[in-house]
Design a protein around this motif. Structure first.
Motif, PDB file in Angstrom:
ATOM      1  N   ALA B 399       1.234  -7.184  -0.323  1.00  0.00           N
ATOM      2  CA  ALA B 399       2.471  -7.029  -0.851  1.00  0.00           C
ATOM      3  C   ALA B 399       2.859  -8.439  -1.309  1.00  0.00           C
ATOM      4  O   ALA B 399       2.501  -9.370  -0.788  1.00  0.00           O
ATOM      5  CB  ALA B 399       3.709  -6.370  -0.092  1.00  0.00           C
ATOM      6  N   GLY B 402       9.284 -10.695  -0.451  1.00  0.00           N
ATOM      7  CA  GLY B 402      10.752 -10.292  -0.905  1.00  0.00           C
ATOM      8  C   GLY B 402      10.498  -9.093  -1.673  1.00  0.00           C
ATOM      9  O   GLY B 402      11.373  -8.707  -2.319  1.00  0.00           O
ATOM     10  N   ASP B 403       9.210  -8.436  -1.663  1.00  0.00           N
ATOM     11  CA  ASP B 403       8.865  -6.840  -2.396  1.00  0.00           C
ATOM     12  C   ASP B 403       8.629  -6.204  -1.503  1.00  0.00           C
ATOM     13  O   ASP B 403       7.644  -6.252  -0.716  1.00  0.00           O
ATOM     14  CB  ASP B 403       7.686  -7.453  -3.403  1.00  0.00           C
ATOM     15  CG  ASP B 403       7.346  -6.017  -4.354  1.00  0.00           C
ATOM     16  OD1 ASP B 403       8.013  -5.000  -4.083  1.00  0.00           O
ATOM     17  OD2 ASP B 403       6.675  -6.293  -5.161  1.00  0.00           O
ATOM     18  N   ASN B 404       9.656  -5.253  -1.722  1.00  0.00           N
ATOM     19  CA  ASN B 404       9.449  -4.455  -0.202  1.00  0.00           C
ATOM     20  C   ASN B 404       8.787  -2.968  -0.606  1.00  0.00           C
ATOM     21  O   ASN B 404       8.742  -2.097  -0.011  1.00  0.00           O
ATOM     22  CB  ASN B 404      10.906  -3.915   0.434  1.00  0.00           C
ATOM     23  CG  ASN B 404      11.901  -3.215  -0.723  1.00  0.00           C
ATOM     24  OD1 ASN B 404      11.263  -2.965  -1.900  1.00  0.00           O
ATOM     25  ND2 ASN B 404      13.256  -3.001  -0.617  1.00  0.00           N
ATOM     26  N   ARG B 405       8.014  -2.948  -1.974  1.00  0.00           N
ATOM     27  CA  ARG B 405       7.004  -1.925  -2.084  1.00  0.00           C
ATOM     28  C   ARG B 405       5.780  -2.074  -1.315  1.00  0.00           C
ATOM     29  O   ARG B 405       5.471  -3.206  -0.980  1.00  0.00           O
ATOM     30  CB  ARG B 405       6.686  -2.010  -3.662  1.00  0.00           C
ATOM     31  CG  ARG B 405       8.067  -1.746  -4.579  1.00  0.00           C
ATOM     32  CD  ARG B 405       7.629  -1.732  -5.900  1.00  0.00           C
ATOM     33  NE  ARG B 405       7.252  -3.021  -6.169  1.00  0.00           N
ATOM     34  CZ  ARG B 405       7.020  -3.420  -7.659  1.00  0.00           C
ATOM     35  NH1 ARG B 405       7.423  -2.680  -8.603  1.00  0.00           N
ATOM     36  NH2 ARG B 405       6.845  -4.857  -7.918  1.00  0.00           N
ATOM     37  N   PRO B 406       5.018  -0.941  -1.089  1.00  0.00           N
ATOM     38  CA  PRO B 406       3.804  -1.158  -0.544  1.00  0.00           C
ATOM     39  C   PRO B 406       2.990  -1.896  -1.099  1.00  0.00           C
ATOM     40  O   PRO B 406       3.097  -2.308  -2.421  1.00  0.00           O
ATOM     41  CB  PRO B 406       3.177   0.516  -0.474  1.00  0.00           C
ATOM     42  CG  PRO B 406       4.060   1.232  -1.296  1.00  0.00           C
ATOM     43  CD  PRO B 406       5.353   0.395  -1.535  1.00  0.00           C
TER      44      PRO B 406
END
Lengths: 549, 549
Positions: B399, B402-406
Motif C-alpha cells: 500500500a 497514507g493510503d488506507n486502501r488495501p
C-alpha cells in the motif's frame, strides 16, 4: 552494381574460419571490416552484410556434405569482447529497399538451414557467446540449438533494433524468442526495448540463453556440450565427405548456362525462363558411385539454387519466372527411386534435405512462377514439385503436330508425398488439395504413371489445359498479362496464396515478421533523412513522426 | 478533420436497412452515394467507406442483442445489378496511410464479428449475391456462412484488386478464399488476377460460392436457406431483446468521460490513460433484472469499445495507452460469477462474446499498452484480462503511505481460463505461459484470491513489481522511454510479440495479409502519383516500377 555471386568456398572466405576436431567442428566468425560487399561501410565488430552471410551459408552446406564425421558445430567469435553486432547499420542505411528485403530473406533462409541441420541432419549447432551478441548477432545465436553465454559481467545478448534503429529484429528474432525460446511475451517486450540487453542469471531465467558459464569453465563446458551433441548424432564418423566442387556456369547477357539448368532472360517481356534438364542416363549402379558432386540430384539442386539466388539478387526486373523441364521423365523417376531406396544413407539424406530447402526457397521467391508442361518436358517426381510450387501450371493437351515425342505428361513418385514439406509443414500436394484431401490419395494412386493432360486436369494437378490450337496464344496472353500487373501487389498476393492453412515458426518469420519489417523498411521513421537507420552513428538523434497508423 | 464517431443507431442509418420476419432478418445494403464520411468521393455502386462500415458494425451488434428471435440474417443488396463494389477507390486514393490502415482494421473486425455471430451466437449469416460482388463486396460475402449467387449471366464474384488497383484483397479476401472457402491455390491465383471475376457453375466448382440459383427460384431459395439456418438456431424466439440505448459520453479537450470508462489524454507525453471503473454494487438479483444496457458488463464493454475506437481513429499521436482500473474487485468478481452462472442464457452469452471481441480489438490495437496495478485498482477476472492484454503490467508492491486502501492485488476468476480466447485461440494466460504451461494451473489454483505483488510476480502474472519508493520514477521513466521510440517499430514489434505460437485464419488476416497490405499501401505502384489507386477512374493507365523486391 556488380553481380552478387552466391558461390564461394572456404579457401576464399574473408569472414569465417572452420576448424575440425573429430566429430566437433568450430565455425569462427571473424569478419574482415574492409571486405564488405559494397563501398561505403566498414564491417566493424563482426557486423555482417550479404557477403558475410553468403560465406556462412556455404559453410553450412559444406559441413553437411563434406563432413559426415561432424555431429556438432560450435559457432563462436574469433574477436575479443564481441560475438556479433548484427547486420551492419550503415549498409542497411545505404541499401535500396529491394536489397534490404532480399538480404533479410537470404539471412533468414540461412538461419533456417542451421535449424534444419540440427533437426534433420544430425549436426547440432551450439552457440558460444563470448562478448556482445546484439541484434542479428543474437538472432544468429537463437538459430542454434543451444546458447552458452560466458558470465564475465560484460557479455550480453540483446535485440536493440526497436529502441536504437527503429526497425525490427527481423531475422527471425521476434518470432524465435517467443516461439522457440518461449520467452514470456511481456519479458520479450522488455528485452526488445532494452538497448543494453540482458546478461548473467537473468538471461537464463528469461530463457534467452540456456546456460551461463564462468570464464574458468568456458572452454571445457563448450567442448562438453559439443561432445554430448556429437555423441547423439547418427552421422557416420568414418565416412568420406562429398566435395562440393565449383559449379560450371557461363554467364551471357541473356542468361546463364549451367550443366543441367539454364536461365534465359527476356528483359523486354520482364521474364526469365528457367529450364531444368533430366539426367542423361540412369542413376549410378551403387551408392558409392553416387557420392559425387556430379550426382544428378545434387548437381541439379546446386545449379537451380544458384540460379534462383542469382535471379533474386541480380535480375529484380524479371518478375515472372517460367519454369520448364526437359528430358526423360523415366530417368528422373529412376533417380527418385534411388533417392527413396537409399534414404537411410547420410549422403542421400543430405541430397533430399537440400531439395527440400531449395523448393522452400522457390516458394519464398517473390516472383510469379508459371510452369509450362509441354511435350518433351519431365515434370516427374522431384521435378514435378516445381509445377506444384508454381502459382499456376499450364499443360498442353496431347502432342504437337510434327513433334514425334509423346504427349505432355506429368508423373508422380513417392517423393511427392512427404520428402519435401513446405515451410508450413504440408507437402505441396496437401497444400494444393487443402479443400479436398481425398484428391491427395487419388494422385497417390497414380504414382509412376504418365499422367496426360486430361487426367492431370481431372486429378487437379494442373491449373489449365490447352490444346495445340490455343496454346501459343493463351500462354502468351497469360504471361503478358501477368507481367503487366504491379509487382508489389503480386508479391503480396503470392505470399498469401502460396501458404494455406497452418503456420509454423518458419512461416511466421517469412510471413508476419518479414511483412511488418518490409513495411517498416519503407517508413520515414526508419529510412527517411531524419530516420534512425540514416542517422545511426552520426551522433544526431532521429526525429520521429509520432502518429500511429 | 472532424471526429469520427463510432456510435449510431438504425434510425440514423444512411446506408443500410433492416427488415424482420420472424426468425429471419434481412440486412439490405443501400449505400447513399452522397453520404460519404468525407468530401471528395461518391459512394457509387454500393461501394463503402468507414461510415458505411460503422453502420454495418452497429447492425451486427443490434441483431445480436436486440433480436434474440433472429436465427438467420440474409445480407443482400437493395440496388439493381450490383451487390457491392467494395471499398471506395477514390476514398482510398485520397486517404492518408493511417486512415487506410485503420479503415481496413475496422472492416476486418466487422467481418470477423459476422463470423462470430454465425459460429457462436446462433445467428447464421447468409449472403444473397444479386449483381456484382467485387473486391470488398465479395470479401463481405465470404464472411457469411454461405453464399448464394443468382444465375442471371451477369452476376459474378471477383477480387480484382491486384490487376485493377495494385493492392490486395486485404479485408480477409486472400486468406478466406484459401482457408475458409478452400479454393485451390492455383485457382485462387487465377481468380485474383481476373478483373471480371467468375460466375455460374464455375463459381460453385471452384468453391467461390455455395450455390447458383436461377432467377425464378431466387427468393424462395434464399428463404429456404434462411429458414433452415434459423431452425438450427438455439436462440429463444419468444425472448425480448435488450435495447442498446445511446451511450452517455462527454468529450472535452483532454479526454472523454463515459459512465464507467474515462479517457485522459496527455498529449505532451504522447499517451492516454484509460480507466475502467468497477460496478458500484453487486450484480442484479435475477437474470431478468440484468437484461438492460445498464448491466455493468455490457455498459462497460460498450464504453470501452467506443473508447478504443475513438483513440484509434481520432488520437493517432497518443501512441501509449495506460490501462487502469478502479473500484471494488469483489464487485467485478461477483459480476463474473453472475456471467458464469448464467452462461447458458442467450443474453449473458452475448455479453461474454462481446467481451471476447472487445479484448481481441484491444490485442489488435497498434498502441503500446501498459497496465498499472495500484492500490484501489480492480484488475480482477474480466478486468484482469486488460493486464494480460497489455504489453507490460507493472504492479505496486504493498500500500502507499497514507493510503488506507488495501495493497494492490490482482484477482482471477473462471472467466480468465476460457471465456475470452485471443484470435490465435489461446487464452491470454495460455499465451503468456506458452513456455511454461504449468504456470496456467498454478494461477488457476488461486482463483478468487487477492494476489498481492510478491505472489503475482512469483506466479508470473505481472511484468515488474516496484515498491512505493521506486514506483513513481520507474513508471515515469518507462512511459517516457516507450513514448520516445519509433511508433512504426513498436507497431511491428507488438504485432509479433502479442501473438505467440499458433495461428488461425483470423490471425493470418491481421498478421500476414494485413502486414503485406500495409506494405503495399506505401508503395508508389499503388499510392504514388502514377500509382493505380491514384489514377483509378481517370482513364490514365498507371505506370509501374517493375522491380520486384
Amino acid at each position: 552494381m556488380s553481380r552478387i555471386d552466391f558461390q564461394t568456398e572456404p579457401g576464399r572466405y574473408r569472414h569465417w574460419r572452420l576448424r575440425f576436431d573429430g566429430a566437433v567442428a568450430e565455425l569462427l566468425m571473424d569478419v574482415d571490416p574492409a571486405a564488405g560487399l559494397f563501398e561505403g561501410y566498414e564491417l566493424k565488430l563482426n557486423s555482417y552484410d550479404l557477403g558475410v552471410d553468403i560465406e556462412l551459408s556455404d559453410a553450412i552446406q559444406r559441413l553437411r556434405f563434406e563432413h559426415p564425421e561432424v555431429g556438432a558445430v560450435v559457432l563462436r567469435s574469433a574477436k575479443e569482447n564481441v560475438f556479433c553486432a548484427g547486420a551492419n547499420i550503415r549498409m542497411l542505411g545505404k541499401a535500396t529497399h529491394g536489397h534490404k528485403v532480399n538480404f533479410c530473406k537470404f539471412t533468414n533462409e540461412t538461419r533456417c538451414s542451421i535449424e534444419d541441420a540440427t533437426e534433420h541432419s544430425g549436426q547440432t549447432w551450439i552457440c558460444a557467446v563470448n562478448g556482445t551478441a546484439a541484434g542479428g548477432g543474437y538472432e544468429l545465436a537463437v538459430s542454434c540449438d543451444s546458447i552458452l553465454l560466458i558470465d564475465d559481467r560484460r557479455s550480453s545478448v540483446s535485440l536493440p533494433e526497436t529502441p536504437l534503429l527503429a526497425v525490427l529484429p527481423g531475422t527471425g528474432g521476434l518470432t524465435r524468442i517467443t516461439d522457440k525460446r518461449r520467452v514470456r511475451r511481456d519479458r520479450a517486450d522488455v528485452f526488445c526495448s532494452t538497448e543494453e540487453g540482458v546478461r548473467g542469471k537473468r538471461a537464463v531465467e528469461w530463457r534467452l540463453v540456456d546456460e551461463v558459464v564462468p570464464p574458468s569453465a568456458w572452454e571445457a563446458r563448450i567442448r562438453e556440450r559439443a561432445d554430448e551433441a556429437a555423441a547423439r548424432s547418427d552421422r557416420p564418423r568414418a565416412a568420406t565427405g562429398v566435395a562440393l566442387t565449383p559449379l560450371t556456369r557461363r554467364f551471357t547477357d541473356d542468361g546463364v548456362a549451367y550443366g543441367f539448368v539454364t536461365i534465359a532472360c527476356d528483359r523486354a517481356a520482364g521474364r526469365a525462363t528457367v529450364t531444368v534438364a533430366a539426367p542423361a542416363g540412369p542413376p549410378p549402379a551403387t551408392l558409392e558411385a553416387a557420392r559425387s558432386a556430379g550426382f544428378w540430384p545434387l548437381q541439379a539442386a546446386r545449379e537451380l539454387d544458384d540460379a534462383i539466388l542469382h535471379l533474386r539478387a541480380n535480375e529484380p526486373a524479371l518478375g515472372l519466372l517460367v519454369l520448364r523441364t526437359e528430358g526423360a521423365a523415366a530417368q528422373v523417376l529412376a533417380h527418385d527411386a534411388f533417392l527413396e531406396a537409399h534414404q537411410g544413407d547420410w549422403f542421400i539424406r543430405e541430397v533430399r534435405l537440400y531439395w527440400k530447402r531449395l523448393l522452400k526457397r522457390i516458394d519464398m521467391t517473390s516472383r510469379s512462377l508459371v510452369a509450362l508442361v509441354e511435350p518433351g518436358s519431365c515434370f516427374a517426381g522431384t521435378l514435378a514439385e516445381l509445377a506444384f510450387a508454381a502459382d499456376r501450371s499450364v499443360m498442353l493437351d496431347g502432342a504437337r503436330a510434327g513433334d514425334n515425342r509423346p504427349p505432355a505428361a506429368l508423373a508422380l513418385s513417392p517423393l511427392n508425398f512427404g520428402a519435401y514439406p513446405m515451410a508450413n509443414g504440408l507437402t505441396r500436394l496437401r497444400a494444393r488439395f487443402w479443400g479436398e484431401p481425398d484428391s491427395v490419395g487419388a494422385a497417390q494412386a497414380r504414382i509412376g504413371a504418365a499422367i496426360e493432360a486430361g487426367e492431370a486436369d481431372a486429378l487437379g494437378l494442373v491449373t489449365m489445359v490447352f490444346d495445340e490450337t490455343d496454346w501459343d496464344d493463351e500462354v502468351r496472353i497469360m504471361l503478358e498479362e501477368r507481367a503487366s500487373f504491379s509487382p508489389d501487389a503480386l508479391t503480396g498476393m503470392e505470399a498469401n496464396l502460396r501458404f494455406v492453412g497452418p503456420e509454423t515458426m518458419e512461416t511466421r518469420i517469412f510471413g508476419r515478421l518479414t511483412a511488418w519489417q518490409n513495411w517498416i523498411f519503407q517508413r520515414a521513421n526508419a529510412v527517411g533523412e531524419t530516420g534512425a537507420l540514416k542517422l545511426y552513428g552520426t551522433g544526431v538523434q532521429p526525429s520521429y513522426d509520432k502518429a500511429r497508423v
